[in-house]
Enzyme design. Structure first.
Site, mmCIF file in Angstrom:
data_model
loop_
_atom_site.group_PDB
_atom_site.id
_atom_site.type_symbol
_atom_site.label_atom_id
_atom_site.label_comp_id
_atom_site.label_asym_id
_atom_site.label_seq_id
_atom_site.Cartn_x
_atom_site.Cartn_y
_atom_site.Cartn_z
ATOM 1 N N HIS A 152 0.780 -1.278 0.123
ATOM 2 C CA HIS A 152 0.029 0.002 -0.058
ATOM 3 C C HIS A 152 0.928 1.208 0.030
ATOM 4 O O HIS A 152 0.409 2.458 -0.025
ATOM 5 C CB HIS A 152 -0.798 -0.128 1.254
ATOM 6 N N LYS A 154 3.250 4.404 -1.122
ATOM 7 C CA LYS A 154 3.234 5.256 -2.327
ATOM 8 C C LYS A 154 4.788 6.076 -2.198
ATOM 9 O O LYS A 154 4.711 7.129 -1.693
ATOM 10 C CB LYS A 154 2.140 6.335 -2.709
ATOM 11 N N ASP A 159 15.866 11.288 -8.912
ATOM 12 C CA ASP A 159 17.437 12.224 -8.988
ATOM 13 C C ASP A 159 18.045 11.825 -7.413
ATOM 14 O O ASP A 159 19.239 12.496 -7.105
ATOM 15 C CB ASP A 159 17.522 13.597 -9.318
ATOM 16 N N HIS A 322 -9.922 10.924 1.940
ATOM 17 C CA HIS A 322 -8.726 10.000 1.891
ATOM 18 C C HIS A 322 -7.609 10.330 2.584
ATOM 19 O O HIS A 322 -6.597 9.521 2.729
ATOM 20 C CB HIS A 322 -8.385 9.663 0.539
ATOM 21 N N LYS A 324 -4.725 10.675 5.686
ATOM 22 C CA LYS A 324 -4.381 9.610 6.586
ATOM 23 C C LYS A 324 -3.258 10.409 7.668
ATOM 24 O O LYS A 324 -2.243 10.362 7.489
ATOM 25 C CB LYS A 324 -3.605 8.260 5.800
ATOM 26 N N ASP A 329 -1.542 17.096 19.978
ATOM 27 C CA ASP A 329 -1.250 18.335 20.699
ATOM 28 C C ASP A 329 -0.689 19.246 19.912
ATOM 29 O O ASP A 329 -0.096 20.270 20.409
ATOM 30 C CB ASP A 329 -0.363 18.127 21.917
#
Length: 404
Positions: A152, A154, A159, A322, A324, A329
Site C-alpha cells: 500500500h 506510495k 534524482d 482519503h 491519513k 497536541d
C-alpha cells in the site's frame, strides 16, 4: 428423494467446512511466513524540508514536473495506477520517455491494486527501458493470504534528491473526476534532505522482494539540511498499532485522527476511550461517502462508545475524504500511507512519516480545521436512530473487518 436432499445438504456443509479450514490454514501459514521474512523498520530521525499537498491538481502538477525534470534516476512505487488517459497514461508515458533518455527508471506496482493499469502501455514502457515489477502477486501455496496482502506504499525518489510519500495514487479520480466520489481530499508530502536515502532504501527492499533483477542503492549525496525533524517507519502487517498506541499515550490535550476507513480494533478503541477519560479532546474525520463495500458500516460499532464518551466525529461531505493523519497536541503529526484500520495495521505494507515540528503541525491542523468546517458532525442521538438494516450490515462488516 429425502435421502438425496439430505446427502446434498451434507455435502454442501462439508464443502463449506473444508473451505473454511483451508482459508484459516492458508491465511495463518502465509501470515506467519510473511512476518518471519519481514519486519518493521524504524528509520533514524532526520532534518529536512517538507512540502505539504492537500489538492490533487496541485500535487500532480508538482509531481509530474519533477518527473519531467529528472536528470539521472526515478524510483517509483504506487499501490494503484488506473487505466485512464488523462492521469495514468500521462504518468506512464513520462516514465517511458525518461527511460528512453537514458535515465534509470524503476516502477513497482501492487498486483491487485493496479489491476486496471494498461498492460499495453506497461509493456511499451518496458521496451523503452523502464524496469518494472509487481508486488504481492497472488500465488500458491498460501493463495488466500497472498490475495489479501497489499503493498500500500506510495514512494517516489527522483534524482536521489526529492522524495514523495502520502495518500495519492495515480488516476483521474484523485483530481475529482469520479462522479460517484466527487472532489478528492487527500494529503501528500514532498521531502528533500537526508531522509531521501530512507525512502530509497525502502524502495530497494520492496523491489528485491518481488524476485525481479536486484539492484544496489546508488550513492546518495543529499545533505542533512532543513528545519523539520522527522523519521520514517515502514511496517509489514505488524507493529503499526503499537506506534498508534504510543501516539495516543503521549497526548495531553488533543488527538485528531483523519482516515477514510476507521476500523481501529479493540486495543486502539480502548486507548482512545482512556484518553477521553483523562480529559483529552478526540476528533475523528471520516468521509460521508464510501468507496468500498461495508467499510462505512464496519466503522459504526466503534462510533457509539466514542460519541458517548465525548469524542467528536465529523463526516466530510463535499467529496471523498482519503487523508491519513494523526495529529497530537498541535506539535506532532503522522502522515503517510496507512489508514486507521485493521487492514493497514495487520495486512498491508505501509510507510508513514512521524514529524516532530510545531510549525508544520500547526499548518496541518489549520488544513484539518477546514476539513472539519466542510463536514457534518455525527451526533450520538443520530447514531442511536440508525435503521435496523444498517445495524445488520454492521454485524456482517464486523465479521470481515480485517479484510475490508
Amino acid at each position: 428423494m429425502k435421502e438425496g436432499m439430505a446427502m446434498a445438504f451434507f455435502m454442501i456443509i462439508l464443502f463449506v467446512l473444508l473451505v473454511t479450514v483451508w482459508i484459516r490454514l492458508d491465511f495463518s501459514l502465509g501470515y506467519s511466513r510473511h512476518l518471519r521474512n519481514n519486519g518493521p523498520m524504524l528509520y533514524p530521525y532526520r532534518n529536512g524540508d517538507i512540502q505539504f499537498f492537500s489538492d490533487g491538481q496541485e500535487f500532480y502538477q508538482h509531481y509530474f514536473q519533477s518527473l519531467q525534470n529528472a536528470r539521472s534516476s526515478i524510483y517509483v512505487s504506487f499501490y494503484i495506477v488506473k487505466g485512464d488517459e488523462e492521469i495514468s497514461q500521462t504518468f506512464l508515458t513520462i516514465l517511458g520517455k525518461k527511460a528512453q533518455e537514458g535515465l534509470q527508471v524503476y516502477l513497482l506496482l501492487d498486483r491487485l491494486g493496479s489491476l486496471k493499469a494498461s498492460n499495453k502501455i506497461l509493456k511499451q514502457i518496458q521496451r523503452q527501458g523502464v524496469h518494472f515489477s509487481y508486488s504481492h502477486t497472488p500465488k500458491f501455496p498460501c493463495f488466500f493470504f497472498t490475495l489479501q496482502a497489499r503493498n500500500h506504499r506510495k514512494i517516489s525518489v527522483i534524482d536521489c534528491q526529492t522524495g514523495y510519500l502520502g495518500g495519492y495514487n495515480i488516476g483521474k479520480e484523485y483530481i475529482g473526476k469520479n462522479p460517484k466520489l466527487g472532489y478528492w481530499r487527500d494529503y501528500h508530502l514532498s521531502f528533500t534532505g537526508a531522509g531521501i536515502q530512507d525512502l530509497l532504501e525502502q524502495f530497494q527492499r520492496d523491489w528485491n522482494q518481488t524476485g525481479a533483477n536486484r539492484f544496489h542503492l546508488p550513492e546518495i549525496s543529499a545533505e542533512a539540511s532543513g528545519t523539520v525533524r522527522y523519521r520514517f517507519i515502514s511496517t509489514y502487517g505488524k507493529a503499526l498499532d503499537d506506534q498508534f498506541l504510543s501516539f495516543i499515550h503521549r497526548a495531553k490535550r488533543e488527538i485528531i485522527i483523519c482516515s477514510p476507513y476507521f476500523i481501529p480494533g479493540s486495543k486502539l478503541q480502548t486507548e482512545l476511550l482512556r484518553a477521553l477519560e483523562r480529559g483529552v479532546k478526540v476528533r475523528i474525520i471520516v468521509p460521508m461517502r464510501s468507496d468500498h463495500l461495508l467499510v462505512k458500516e464496519a466503522a459504526f460499532p466503534y462510533y457509539g462508545p466514542l460519541l458517548k464518551a465525548g469524542a467528536k466525529i465529523h463526516r466530510f461531505y463535499p467529496g471523498f475524504y482519503h487523508a491519513k493523519i494523526i495529529l497530537i497536541d498541535e506539535a506532532f503529526c503522522d502522515i503517510g500511507t496507512a489508514n486507521f484500520d485493521k487492514r493497514s495495521m495487520y495486512l498491508n505494507d505501509e510507510m508513514n512519516a512521524f514529524i516532530e515540528d510545531r510549525a508544520f503541525a500547526e499548518k496541518v491542523r489549520a488544513s484539518i480545521l477546514k476539513d472539519i468546517h466542510d463536514s457534518e458532525q455525527l451526533l450520538y442521538e443520530d447514531y442511536l436512530k440508525r435503521p435496523y438494516v444498517q445495524r445488520v450490515k454492521e454485524k456482517a462488516a464486523t465479521f470481515v473487518s480485517l479484510f475490508l
